[in-house]
Design a protein around this motif. Sequence first.
Motif, PDB file in Angstrom:
ATOM      1  N   ALA A 124       0.820  -1.203   0.000  1.00 53.63           N
ATOM      2  CA  ALA A 124       0.000   0.000   0.000  1.00 53.63           C
ATOM      3  C   ALA A 124       0.861   1.264   0.000  1.00 53.63           C
ATOM      4  CB  ALA A 124      -0.942  -0.009   1.203  1.00 53.63           C
ATOM      5  N   ALA A 125       1.955   1.245   0.754  1.00 51.37           N
ATOM      6  CA  ALA A 125       2.817   2.420   0.825  1.00 51.37           C
ATOM      7  C   ALA A 125       3.484   2.698  -0.524  1.00 51.37           C
ATOM      8  CB  ALA A 125       3.878   2.226   1.911  1.00 51.37           C
ATOM      9  N   THR A 126       3.905   1.635  -1.207  1.00 51.53           N
ATOM     10  CA  THR A 126       4.510   1.815  -2.529  1.00 51.53           C
ATOM     11  C   THR A 126       3.503   2.394  -3.510  1.00 51.53           C
ATOM     12  OG1 THR A 126       6.055  -0.009  -2.183  1.00 51.53           O
ATOM     13  CG2 THR A 126       5.603   0.612  -4.454  1.00 51.53           C
ATOM     14  N   ALA A 127       2.290   1.846  -3.500  1.00 51.93           N
ATOM     15  CA  ALA A 127       1.258   2.347  -4.401  1.00 51.93           C
ATOM     16  C   ALA A 127       0.942   3.812  -4.117  1.00 51.93           C
ATOM     17  CB  ALA A 127      -0.002   1.499  -4.280  1.00 51.93           C
ATOM     18  N   GLU A 128       0.886   4.169  -2.849  1.00 53.03           N
ATOM     19  CA  GLU A 128       0.625   5.554  -2.484  1.00 53.03           C
ATOM     20  C   GLU A 128       1.740   6.462  -2.998  1.00 53.03           C
ATOM     21  OE1 GLU A 128      -1.484   8.546  -1.482  1.00 53.03           O
ATOM     22  OE2 GLU A 128      -2.237   6.607  -0.777  1.00 53.03           O
ATOM     23  N   SER A 129       2.966   6.011  -2.886  1.00 51.40           N
ATOM     24  CA  SER A 129       4.101   6.801  -3.362  1.00 51.40           C
ATOM     25  C   SER A 129       4.071   6.967  -4.885  1.00 51.40           C
ATOM     26  CB  SER A 129       5.416   6.142  -2.936  1.00 51.40           C
ATOM     27  OG  SER A 129       5.542   6.115  -1.531  1.00 51.40           O
ATOM     28  N   VAL A 130       3.732   5.912  -5.601  1.00 44.67           N
ATOM     29  CA  VAL A 130       3.637   6.013  -7.057  1.00 44.67           C
ATOM     30  C   VAL A 130       2.529   6.977  -7.447  1.00 44.67           C
ATOM     31  CG1 VAL A 130       3.147   4.748  -9.187  1.00 44.67           C
ATOM     32  CG2 VAL A 130       4.591   3.697  -7.436  1.00 44.67           C
ATOM     33  N   ALA A 131       1.360   6.851  -6.800  1.00 47.01           N
ATOM     34  CA  ALA A 131       0.239   7.751  -7.094  1.00 47.01           C
ATOM     35  C   ALA A 131       0.629   9.205  -6.823  1.00 47.01           C
ATOM     36  CB  ALA A 131      -0.981   7.355  -6.288  1.00 47.01           C
ATOM     37  N   ARG A 132       1.334   9.426  -5.735  1.00 46.50           N
ATOM     38  CA  ARG A 132       1.753  10.788  -5.386  1.00 46.50           C
ATOM     39  C   ARG A 132       2.706  11.332  -6.446  1.00 46.50           C
ATOM     40  NH1 ARG A 132       4.340   9.737  -1.033  1.00 46.50           N
ATOM     41  NH2 ARG A 132       2.421   9.405   0.160  1.00 46.50           N
ATOM     42  N   ALA A 133       3.626  10.492  -6.913  1.00 41.50           N
ATOM     43  CA  ALA A 133       4.572  10.924  -7.938  1.00 41.50           C
ATOM     44  C   ALA A 133       3.875  11.209  -9.270  1.00 41.50           C
ATOM     45  CB  ALA A 133       5.648   9.856  -8.126  1.00 41.50           C
ATOM     46  N   LEU A 134       2.783  10.501  -9.547  1.00 41.11           N
ATOM     47  CA  LEU A 134       2.049  10.726 -10.788  1.00 41.11           C
ATOM     48  C   LEU A 134       1.226  12.014 -10.761  1.00 41.11           C
ATOM     49  CD1 LEU A 134       0.848   7.073 -11.506  1.00 41.11           C
ATOM     50  CD2 LEU A 134       2.459   8.397 -12.885  1.00 41.11           C
ATOM     51  N   GLY A 135       0.870  12.469  -9.580  1.00 40.59           N
ATOM     52  CA  GLY A 135       0.152  13.729  -9.479  1.00 40.59           C
ATOM     53  C   GLY A 135      -1.278  13.563  -9.025  1.00 40.59           C
ATOM     54  N   SER A 136      -1.966  14.681  -8.870  1.00 41.51           N
ATOM     55  CA  SER A 136      -3.297  14.702  -8.260  1.00 41.51           C
ATOM     56  C   SER A 136      -4.369  14.048  -9.108  1.00 41.51           C
ATOM     57  CB  SER A 136      -3.701  16.150  -7.959  1.00 41.51           C
ATOM     58  OG  SER A 136      -3.750  16.912  -9.164  1.00 41.51           O
ATOM     59  N   THR A 137      -4.108  13.819 -10.371  1.00 41.70           N
ATOM     60  CA  THR A 137      -5.118  13.165 -11.210  1.00 41.70           C
ATOM     61  C   THR A 137      -5.133  11.654 -11.015  1.00 41.70           C
ATOM     62  OG1 THR A 137      -3.604  12.973 -13.095  1.00 41.70           O
ATOM     63  CG2 THR A 137      -4.943  14.989 -12.951  1.00 41.70           C
ATOM     64  N   TRP A 138      -4.253  11.135 -10.158  1.00 42.65           N
ATOM     65  CA  TRP A 138      -4.203   9.700  -9.922  1.00 42.65           C
ATOM     66  C   TRP A 138      -4.599   9.386  -8.487  1.00 42.65           C
ATOM     67  CZ3 TRP A 138      -3.126   5.534 -13.022  1.00 42.65           C
ATOM     68  CH2 TRP A 138      -2.709   5.827 -14.326  1.00 42.65           C
ATOM     69  N   SER A 139      -5.270   8.246  -8.319  1.00 44.11           N
ATOM     70  CA  SER A 139      -5.673   7.784  -6.991  1.00 44.11           C
ATOM     71  C   SER A 139      -5.331   6.315  -6.834  1.00 44.11           C
ATOM     72  CB  SER A 139      -7.185   7.958  -6.782  1.00 44.11           C
ATOM     73  OG  SER A 139      -7.542   9.321  -6.795  1.00 44.11           O
ATOM     74  N   LYS A 140      -5.070   5.935  -5.594  1.00 42.19           N
ATOM     75  CA  LYS A 140      -4.874   4.527  -5.247  1.00 42.19           C
ATOM     76  C   LYS A 140      -6.177   3.974  -4.707  1.00 42.19           C
ATOM     77  CE  LYS A 140      -3.045   3.275  -1.263  1.00 42.19           C
ATOM     78  NZ  LYS A 140      -3.978   2.236  -0.759  1.00 42.19           N
TER      79      LYS A 140
END
Length: 492
Positions: free
Chosen positions: A262-278
């Motif tokens: 979950a933490a990795t997915a959250e980090s990837v989503a954050r790096a992709l920007g606000s248009t992405w959600s986990k």
Amino acid sequence: MVVGLTAPSAEAAVAKVSGVTSVSADWYNSKLTVRWKAVRGTIYQVRWASSKAGLARAKPIAARVPRATSPTLNRCVTSYVQVRAFKGRVAGKWSTPKGLRFTNKRANPVAMTGTGITDGVTFSWPYTSFASRYRVLWNAAPFGRFPGAATYVGGGWFGQTARSATLKLPTVPKIGDKMMGVAYANPVYAQMQANNACKPTDIPHNQFIYAFPKAPDPGTGDKFRVGTYNVEANPTGARLATIADNIGDHGLQVVLLQEANAATAESVARALGSTWSKVDSILASDQQILYRNTYFDLVANNTFEVGPNPRPPNKPLVTPWARLKVKDADPAAVERSVIVSSVHFLENTAASAYSQKASTGVQARDAIAELARINRDNVPVIVGGDFRYKREPFCDEPACDIEAPPTFVRGGYYDAMAAVTKVNFKYPTNQDNHSTSVANASGVATRADYLMLKGFRGSLRYENVINRFLPGTRTTPSDHNLVLADVVLPAP
């Protein structure tokens, strides 16, 4: 011209033809042309046979000039020819029988090509010198090998005028179809055998080629891009940043992650920007789901377990799923939804190859059953992830345990690589040494990473994204590539 018998004294008055010699051989049409010394003031008769004794029974053919072409002959044996001259009603003696042979060499190599057709493939070839028959050996051979007994299109040899062979494939995936239907996304490999039948045991094999059956038109609806990405053991730092860049550069609306907590997915989503959600609440799983929130709304999500997990046996294979709804400006519009799931099947690598295939097949059946239970209103489904596909040893008999990908196809799913456009299918989707992929010599590489579709009419485009290097290095951020497909969500 009178062809009746003449008295010996009359026959002697007409010179005997001599100098019969070969002019040319039309090997393709099995005809020989001969000439002879002209006898002034005469016309001629010519007769052909496959033996000297047979000449007496052969029907003579008229010739007005000292040259003649044979009827169709047997190219494999010596043919005999005789000529006699006629002057009025008087015939001369037949010439001494002349034995002639066709040149019979090994058939030249054939440049065969393959074309996909609806629910089948067609292999075509040009004429090749000294080939009197052709045979096409086909199979869904993985990576250039031909498992099991040879199967010949058409049941045997084609004649020398044949220029193509069409193989129609099964339309309903089932046991014994050799995994060759369109939905499997397997190419059909073929080898040409071009043979001079006069040398029946000399049958050279051309290099194999392959052709994919024609993929269906996905039709109209909501188009979006989905990807699957095994990011390898919860990356951080430069690895995570490079993986996020790779996802962001490829216009995805959904990405299914493996080996990501979950933490990795959250980090990837954050790096992709606000248009992405986990997708939240997938805490117990090493697989995750990200989606573009400007395109989809999350309707529901949860997890299910597949098993058994052969490594380690005590850890359940927790598999996430999510139902995503296409955003629509009209609140009264009919909901257009898709269920997505990220899977990572496992096997005991110390077990036999057959046992490994069986274990991923069991896990696939569990996933299919769980998704069917969840999908009460029968919306389209996409399952992506690391399927651990072990194609060898090939087995498709009723007693065989098949691995995960064909299990999905026989469960009503469609491999997204069976796309209208396919990119980089010559490269494997994963490599253990963190280097760039190397194209497979057979033209179609092994895969571990799959996207399986149910409720879609195939896919528009499939791409195995060749893994990029970490900045300033020759090392890739994951031992797997990002794999993506453009799909069309049908109108409800």
